[in-house]
Design an enzyme around this catalytic site. Sequence first.
Site, PDB file in Angstrom:
ATOM      1  N   ASP A 106       0.840  -1.198   0.000  1.00 30.85           N
ATOM      2  CA  ASP A 106       0.000   0.000   0.000  1.00 30.85           C
ATOM      3  C   ASP A 106       0.878   1.252   0.000  1.00 30.85           C
ATOM      4  OD1 ASP A 106      -2.151  -1.679   0.264  1.00 30.85           O
ATOM      5  OD2 ASP A 106      -2.239  -1.475   2.450  1.00 30.85           O
TER       6      ASP A 106
HETATM    7  N1  URA Z   1      -1.329  -6.003   3.743  1.00 30.02           N
HETATM    8  C1  URA Z   1      -1.759  -4.726   3.839  1.00 30.02           C
HETATM    9  O1  URA Z   1      -2.760  -4.433   4.472  1.00 30.02           O
HETATM   10  N2  URA Z   1      -1.042  -3.772   3.193  1.00 30.02           N
HETATM   11  C2  URA Z   1       0.094  -4.013   2.518  1.00 30.02           C
HETATM   12  O2  URA Z   1       0.712  -3.090   1.985  1.00 30.02           O
HETATM   13  C3  URA Z   1       0.527  -5.345   2.432  1.00 30.02           C
HETATM   14  C4  URA Z   1      -0.199  -6.331   3.058  1.00 30.02           C
END
Ligand code: URA
Length: 259
Positions: A106
């Site tokens: 993310d």
């Molecule tokens: N899970 C999440 O919530 N975000 C990420 O960036 C990777 C795994």
Amino acid sequence: MAQIRLDKFISERTEYTRSRIKQLAASGDIKVGGKVIKKSDTKIDPENDSVEVCGEIIGKDKHRYILLNKPRDYVCSTNDNDGKNVLELVPPELRTKGLFPAGRLDKDSLGALLITDDGELAHRMLSPKSHIPKIYIVQLARPFEDKYVDIFKNELQLSNGETCMPANVKSVENSEYQAFIELYEGKYHQVKRMFAAVGNHVDVLMRLSLGSLVLPEKLAIGECMELLHKDVENLFAEREFNAFLSSFSGFFSANLINI
Ligand code: URA
């Protein structure tokens, strides 16, 4: 481009030792640019020379693999309109055509991200059938509760009804607000949604490993390193969760809230 020794070039990309490379060269099994090279200390141009060992090309024509320690605020995309892009962090000497992030973190997540031009490897890695284990460390808004261990092991249900594969979770020693979590799949915002499903909240998330490929401490946030071809194979090698935890130095845990 600086020249390097042929035996160094080959040993960094294969399992051959320098003494074995010397023997292979002497027996005519190594070619550079199509010509047999009998001396393994010959200098070559690692960027432009095509190197062949026992009929297999290991040089030039191979793909590029880069490990980035992703900072916050960069998106895993190849689209310039999405904001600051992780590809901007690849230093000019490693920038080649066709690079893309293999997998997603993310925008506000940190840590290990593979950038490559190898579509086949990315497909192997990201296929829902591949189940490469990925380990994350999280900073939680509320204290870790021991009950999470069994809940996460038993196909936790997310708020939209989706079921997760069994996952390993463990609190970080001496830190009730931090935990490690190991997933074998990659649903959208999965780690955040799993902790939300047990009434907690992820404030910071950092990926520490992909398969057996572990984010090195020396790779500062925002920095890239080129992976050797043999390191790339580690992506597909299993590493036991507890073995990872016992080798974890605490470096990223100590710095997580200050990142
Ligand atoms: N899970 C999440 O919530 N975000 C990420 O960036 C990777 C795994």
